[in-house]
Design a protein around this motif. Sequence first.
Motif, PDB file in Angstrom:
ATOM      1  N   ILE A   1       0.861  -1.183   0.000  1.00  0.00           N
ATOM      2  CA  ILE A   1       0.000   0.000   0.000  1.00  0.00           C
ATOM      3  C   ILE A   1       0.895   1.230   0.000  1.00  0.00           C
ATOM      4  N   GLU A   2       0.580   2.162  -0.897  1.00  0.00           N
ATOM      5  CA  GLU A   2       1.386   3.370  -1.017  1.00  0.00           C
ATOM      6  C   GLU A   2       1.149   4.298   0.171  1.00  0.00           C
ATOM      7  N   LEU A   3       2.242   4.887   0.711  1.00  0.00           N
ATOM      8  CA  LEU A   3       2.119   5.819   1.821  1.00  0.00           C
ATOM      9  C   LEU A   3       1.674   7.186   1.319  1.00  0.00           C
ATOM     10  N   SER A   4       0.777   7.804   2.061  1.00  0.00           N
ATOM     11  CA  SER A   4       0.318   9.148   1.714  1.00  0.00           C
ATOM     12  C   SER A   4       1.278  10.176   2.323  1.00  0.00           C
ATOM     13  N   PRO A   5       1.225  11.408   1.839  1.00  0.00           N
ATOM     14  CA  PRO A   5       2.059  12.458   2.447  1.00  0.00           C
ATOM     15  C   PRO A   5       1.771  12.622   3.944  1.00  0.00           C
ATOM     16  N   TYR A   6       0.523  12.430   4.318  1.00  0.00           N
ATOM     17  CA  TYR A   6       0.161  12.508   5.735  1.00  0.00           C
ATOM     18  C   TYR A   6       0.919  11.453   6.547  1.00  0.00           C
ATOM     19  N   ASN A   7       1.029  10.248   6.045  1.00  0.00           N
ATOM     20  CA  ASN A   7       1.752   9.185   6.743  1.00  0.00           C
ATOM     21  C   ASN A   7       3.240   9.515   6.862  1.00  0.00           C
ATOM     22  N   TYR A   8       3.828  10.063   5.792  1.00  0.00           N
ATOM     23  CA  TYR A   8       5.229  10.445   5.853  1.00  0.00           C
ATOM     24  C   TYR A   8       5.462  11.505   6.950  1.00  0.00           C
ATOM     25  N   ILE A   9       4.557  12.481   7.001  1.00  0.00           N
ATOM     26  CA  ILE A   9       4.674  13.528   8.015  1.00  0.00           C
ATOM     27  C   ILE A   9       4.515  12.939   9.415  1.00  0.00           C
ATOM     28  N   THR A  10       3.551  12.065   9.582  1.00  0.00           N
ATOM     29  CA  THR A  10       3.312  11.434  10.881  1.00  0.00           C
ATOM     30  C   THR A  10       4.529  10.646  11.344  1.00  0.00           C
ATOM     31  N   TYR A  11       5.070   9.808  10.480  1.00  0.00           N
ATOM     32  CA  TYR A  11       6.227   8.999  10.857  1.00  0.00           C
ATOM     33  C   TYR A  11       7.464   9.871  11.097  1.00  0.00           C
ATOM     34  N   SER A  12       7.602  10.914  10.312  1.00  0.00           N
ATOM     35  CA  SER A  12       8.745  11.813  10.508  1.00  0.00           C
ATOM     36  C   SER A  12       8.682  12.502  11.875  1.00  0.00           C
ATOM     37  N   LEU A  13       7.502  13.001  12.225  1.00  0.00           N
ATOM     38  CA  LEU A  13       7.344  13.641  13.530  1.00  0.00           C
ATOM     39  C   LEU A  13       7.557  12.653  14.673  1.00  0.00           C
ATOM     40  N   CYS A  14       7.077  11.431  14.477  1.00  0.00           N
ATOM     41  CA  CYS A  14       7.253  10.408  15.523  1.00  0.00           C
ATOM     42  C   CYS A  14       8.725  10.032  15.693  1.00  0.00           C
ATOM     43  N   LEU A  15       9.547  10.240  14.677  1.00  0.00           N
ATOM     44  CA  LEU A  15      10.974   9.973  14.804  1.00  0.00           C
ATOM     45  C   LEU A  15      11.727  11.181  15.372  1.00  0.00           C
ATOM     46  N   VAL A  16      11.246  12.373  15.076  1.00  0.00           N
ATOM     47  CA  VAL A  16      11.938  13.588  15.503  1.00  0.00           C
ATOM     48  C   VAL A  16      11.639  13.936  16.967  1.00  0.00           C
ATOM     49  N   LEU A  17      10.401  13.748  17.410  1.00  0.00           N
ATOM     50  CA  LEU A  17      10.028  14.167  18.758  1.00  0.00           C
ATOM     51  C   LEU A  17      10.833  13.488  19.872  1.00  0.00           C
ATOM     52  N   PRO A  18      11.094  12.181  19.829  1.00  0.00           N
ATOM     53  CA  PRO A  18      11.935  11.605  20.886  1.00  0.00           C
ATOM     54  C   PRO A  18      13.344  12.207  20.917  1.00  0.00           C
ATOM     55  N   VAL A  19      13.871  12.532  19.756  1.00  0.00           N
ATOM     56  CA  VAL A  19      15.193  13.156  19.694  1.00  0.00           C
ATOM     57  C   VAL A  19      15.148  14.555  20.322  1.00  0.00           C
ATOM     58  N   VAL A  20      14.073  15.292  20.059  1.00  0.00           N
ATOM     59  CA  VAL A  20      13.921  16.637  20.624  1.00  0.00           C
ATOM     60  C   VAL A  20      13.830  16.561  22.151  1.00  0.00           C
ATOM     61  N   PHE A  21      13.052  15.615  22.669  1.00  0.00           N
ATOM     62  CA  PHE A  21      12.964  15.452  24.127  1.00  0.00           C
ATOM     63  C   PHE A  21      14.324  15.138  24.727  1.00  0.00           C
ATOM     64  N   ASP A  22      15.084  14.259  24.073  1.00  0.00           N
ATOM     65  CA  ASP A  22      16.409  13.915  24.569  1.00  0.00           C
ATOM     66  C   ASP A  22      17.353  15.119  24.541  1.00  0.00           C
ATOM     67  N   VAL A  23      17.208  15.986  23.540  1.00  0.00           N
ATOM     68  CA  VAL A  23      18.023  17.203  23.477  1.00  0.00           C
ATOM     69  C   VAL A  23      17.700  18.124  24.651  1.00  0.00           C
ATOM     70  N   PHE A  24      16.412  18.273  24.967  1.00  0.00           N
ATOM     71  CA  PHE A  24      16.022  19.121  26.095  1.00  0.00           C
ATOM     72  C   PHE A  24      16.552  18.570  27.417  1.00  0.00           C
ATOM     73  N   VAL A  25      16.466  17.263  27.610  1.00  0.00           N
ATOM     74  CA  VAL A  25      16.958  16.657  28.847  1.00  0.00           C
ATOM     75  C   VAL A  25      18.478  16.806  28.941  1.00  0.00           C
ATOM     76  N   THR A  26      19.173  16.569  27.842  1.00  0.00           N
ATOM     77  CA  THR A  26      20.628  16.705  27.835  1.00  0.00           C
ATOM     78  C   THR A  26      21.032  18.147  28.141  1.00  0.00           C
ATOM     79  N   ALA A  27      20.336  19.098  27.557  1.00  0.00           N
ATOM     80  CA  ALA A  27      20.628  20.512  27.828  1.00  0.00           C
ATOM     81  C   ALA A  27      20.370  20.843  29.291  1.00  0.00           C
ATOM     82  N   ALA A  28      19.303  20.290  29.864  1.00  0.00           N
ATOM     83  CA  ALA A  28      19.008  20.541  31.276  1.00  0.00           C
ATOM     84  C   ALA A  28      20.100  19.965  32.175  1.00  0.00           C
ATOM     85  N   LEU A  29      20.648  18.837  31.811  1.00  0.00           N
ATOM     86  CA  LEU A  29      21.713  18.228  32.611  1.00  0.00           C
ATOM     87  C   LEU A  29      23.034  18.978  32.468  1.00  0.00           C
ATOM     88  N   ILE A  30      23.328  19.439  31.283  1.00  0.00           N
ATOM     89  CA  ILE A  30      24.624  20.063  31.011  1.00  0.00           C
ATOM     90  C   ILE A  30      24.647  21.549  31.335  1.00  0.00           C
TER      91      ILE A  30
END
Length: 153
Positions: free
Chosen positions: A41-70
Amino acid sequence: MKFKYKYKTYILISFILVYVLGAVCFVWNLYRLIAAATSPIELSPYNYITYSLCLVLPVVFDVFVTAALINSCYEIKNGFLWVRFGLLADKYKIADIDSLIKNVSLNKLTIIFKDESPMKVIIDESKFDDFSTEILKINKTISYSQVSEDSHK
């Protein structure tokens, strides 16, 4: 001069949990993206955006935690008290400080501003005197007192 935040154990545990949760979310969403990309089944642009955000958000949270520690500290320079927490920072004029109160029984240091608003200083207890000395060097009119009271009074 810089004075590092002193985090309590439960805060450090919550930071570790954010790291673990971020890693689990990243791996799970990467798996979902690979499974979706290999399906007929072909992925829609909406699915690409959803999966991209789901991959980026955990990284963003980790950046905030790392900045808070450092990068969490109190910094005294150029007549200002900088309070940094990760990527966030506030600046207070040392001239606006009215008093410093060191509670020796509770091991707490509190800054009282001229508008009577308090701010607790969260650093290692062994650095309280060094912190107070640095503030008092800049503004000699600040009153400094040590009290020995319970939190119930």
